[in-house]
Design an enzyme around this catalytic site. Structure first.
Site, PDB file in Angstrom:
ATOM      1  N   ASN A   1      97.221  12.177  57.109  1.00 32.51           N
ATOM      2  CA  ASN A   1      97.517  12.555  58.489  1.00 32.51           C
ATOM      3  C   ASN A   1      98.853  13.273  58.526  1.00 32.51           C
ATOM      4  OD1 ASN A   1      98.990  11.708  61.217  1.00 32.51           O
ATOM      5  ND2 ASN A   1      96.802  11.836  61.582  1.00 32.51           N
TER       6      ASN A   1
ATOM      7  N   ASP B   1     101.493  18.823  65.372  1.00 28.91           N
ATOM      8  CA  ASP B   1     101.955  18.882  63.983  1.00 28.91           C
ATOM      9  C   ASP B   1     102.083  20.338  63.538  1.00 28.91           C
ATOM     10  OD1 ASP B   1     101.776  16.128  64.071  1.00 28.91           O
ATOM     11  OD2 ASP B   1      99.743  16.087  63.264  1.00 28.91           O
TER      12      ASP B   1
ATOM     13  N   CYS C   1      69.406   4.451  99.263  1.00 30.40           N
ATOM     14  CA  CYS C   1      69.522   3.407  98.224  1.00 30.40           C
ATOM     15  C   CYS C   1      68.143   2.953  97.747  1.00 30.40           C
ATOM     16  CB  CYS C   1      70.277   2.197  98.768  1.00 30.40           C
ATOM     17  SG  CYS C   1      71.954   2.583  99.269  1.00 30.40           S
TER      18      CYS C   1
END
Ligand code: 3NM
Length: 523
Positions: free
Chosen positions: A74, A94, A444
């Site tokens: 990583n 990164d 409903c």
């Protein structure tokens, strides 16, 4: 192993924190996971010094090499170079992809974390070998996760990758575990581009027995969930209205002869009415709001209705238990997100339910269904009534088609004209009567009628849903025309009568009523 042959099915991301690893040894856990069938390993350690990263990384690489499985690091290209492992995984914050590629070379595996289309495009065009798509579900494993994208966000990204023909591999990450992995893989497949695998941290790293946990997860990745046995097929999605109409009598007869259980978790207002509708269409109702009961009820071959009309924290917990029970039993679930757009609590409840399991049929009025669109809709609902419903049918049709495609289920948007789709054609059903809109609970109770039909005819849920809508709408027309009906009050008992009469006539072979059916394709 050449990098294009890497199997991403079950991708383990390690974690060295005490909250996850506890006092276990990372190398032992990774080796156990490899024995259990993990197909790729990423060493992720955000806190240790470089010296520790290199020494632990070397040990892990010795182990992964024995199993011929790639080890990725990583974030830290320097560590990957020092170890000589197969590649790296980089996040959006990164080092960027072109520099990583330049340093590591073409043979290295480079994966990139992505959470939206722009990031996917840049990573795919930049030559990433695979994407880690997330965060699918909320997880306590990673701090500061950017956005929870759900299964629908994941599916959106996969559809885009398919449309652009990008060859990049994909895994999803974030909150994936044994309880949801089969569903996530199934819901994310079947539209040109499927996931290549799933990435997990805690489901293996924090497991008491990582080998067994890995074996079970791999098995689940490779097997469809129980409810997938009756997914709506592509052929079923695009039939003509005539092809659907000929199926209606047999579906009504199936409800009559099977008398399926209609398990309603519904609101305080409609319980009695819903039970009577279930009886009239030929189902056996049970109004059971306690989630613990659902595991037994789900074994009885019926369907579940989750109607969010009276939402409470306890209610939500009960819905999730019942949803899981019906999913595990492979029995259908109808979800009515009542008032979904009305309050922040309800918007969040929709996410919790749709993230917590698979619903076979999503049914609601215009603003309720639009509130289930990924990213939300800007339609502000007033109360729980159905709204004016004056939007262009084509536009609404494409919105629900997208929704059905993203979650792989049937979507019903009720209104003056009801719209129904399973991701292919969008059908408009124009039956019904204005009295339905003047009586509480008729929306409903349509969910209850649909539950009876999908339970009795689970291998064609689209036709079953349309059958229930026609039965319901035409019974309303017949009731409203009766001389004894003077308005909404006298309409209710007449409507119950006509639901019953339509069923009885159909069973006797009289389908005169069906001539009233108004079904068209809108897109
Ligand atoms: N990356 P668990 S979520 C490492 O969204 C990581 O990019 C994520 O842990 C992302 O499997 C995550 O325990 C942690 O939920 C996933």
């Amino acid at each position: 192993m050449p990098k294009h042959e890497v199997d991403y099915s079950l991708y383990l991301v390690t974690d060295s924190t005490s909250a996850i690893l506890g006092d276990a040894n990372i190398c032992e856990v990774v080796e156990a996971a490899l024995k259990g069938g993990v197909t790729c390993v990423q060493y992720r350690d955000k806190t240790s010094d470089t010296g520790v990263l290199v020494s632990t990384g070397r040990k892990l690489h010795q182990i992964t090499k024995k199993y011929n499985i790639p080890l990725l690091i990583n974030d830290r290209i320097d560590v990957a170079l020092a170890i000589g492992c197969e590649g790296v995984h980089i996040g959006q914050d990164d080092l960027d992809l072109p520099i990583a590629r330049k340093i590591l070379g073409e043979d290295a595996i480079i994966g990139v974390t992505v959470s939206n289309i722009a990031e996917v495009e840049s990573a795919a065009k930049g030559g990433a070998d695979y994407l880690g798509i997330g965060t699918v579900f909320a997880t306590s494993t990673k701090e500061n996760t950017k956005s929870i994208i759900g299964v629908e966000g994941l599916q959106e990204i996969l559809l885009r990758i398919a449309a652009e023909n990008w060859s990049v591999k994909t895994v999803c990450i974030g909150g994936i575990n044994a309880s949801n992995v089969s569903r996530v893989v199934w819901q994310s497949s079947g539209k040109g581009k499927s996931l290549d695998g799933v990435a997990v941290v805690s489901a293996i790293m924090a497991a008491r027995d990582p080998e067994t946990a890995s074996r079970e997860l791999l098995q689940l990745v490779k097997s469809p969930p129980a409810f997938a046995k009756f997914g709506v097929t592509t052929g079923q999605q695009t039939r003509s209205p005539q092809e659907l109409l000929v199926l209606v009598p047999s579906i009504i007869k199936a409800i009559h002869s099977k008398k399926p259980l209609s398990h309603n978790m519904t609101n305080l207002v409609v319980q009695n009415f819903a039970a009577n509708v279930a009886l009239s269409v030929g189902a056996s109702p049970i109004m059971a709001n306690y989630g613990e009961e659902a595991r037994d009820l789900a074994k009885l071959g019926g369907a579940l209705v989750i109607n969010m009309g009276t939402v409470t924290p306890d209610g939500l917990t009960n819905y999730l238990k019942a949803l899981k029970a019906y999913n595990d039993a492979g029995q259908p679930v109808v979800y009515d997100p009542v008032g979904a757009g009305a309050t922040a609590i309800r918007r969040s409840a929709v996410k919790t339910i749709l993230g917590g399991g698979y619903v076979d049929v999503l049914k609601g009025n215009q603003s309720e269904v639009l509130s289930c669109v990924p990213g939300g809709s800007n339609v502000q609902q007033r109360g729980v009534d159905s709204g004016p419903g004056n939007q262009n049918l084509q536009e609404l049709g494409s919105a629900i088609k997208e929704l059905a495609r993203l979650r792989r289920h049937v979507v019903v948007m009720t209104g003056k004209t009801d719209l129904v789709t399973a991701g292919g054609s969008v059908f408009a059903v124009g039956n019904g009567h204005e009295y339905l809109g003047m009586v509480t609970g008729t929306g409903c109770c349509l969910g209850t009628a649909i539950s009876a039909a999908v339970a009795a005819h689970p291998n064609d849920k689209l036709a079953a849903t349309i059958t229930a809508i026609l039965h319901y709408g035409i019974a309303a027309e017949l009731a409203a025309e009766r001389p004894d009906v003077k308005g909404p009050g006298t309409f209710v008992p007449a409507f119950i009568d006509e639901l019953y009469n339509v069923r009885k006539a159909t069973v006797k072979g009289n389908v005169e009523w069906l001539k009233r059916a108004k079904v068209t394709v809108v897109s």
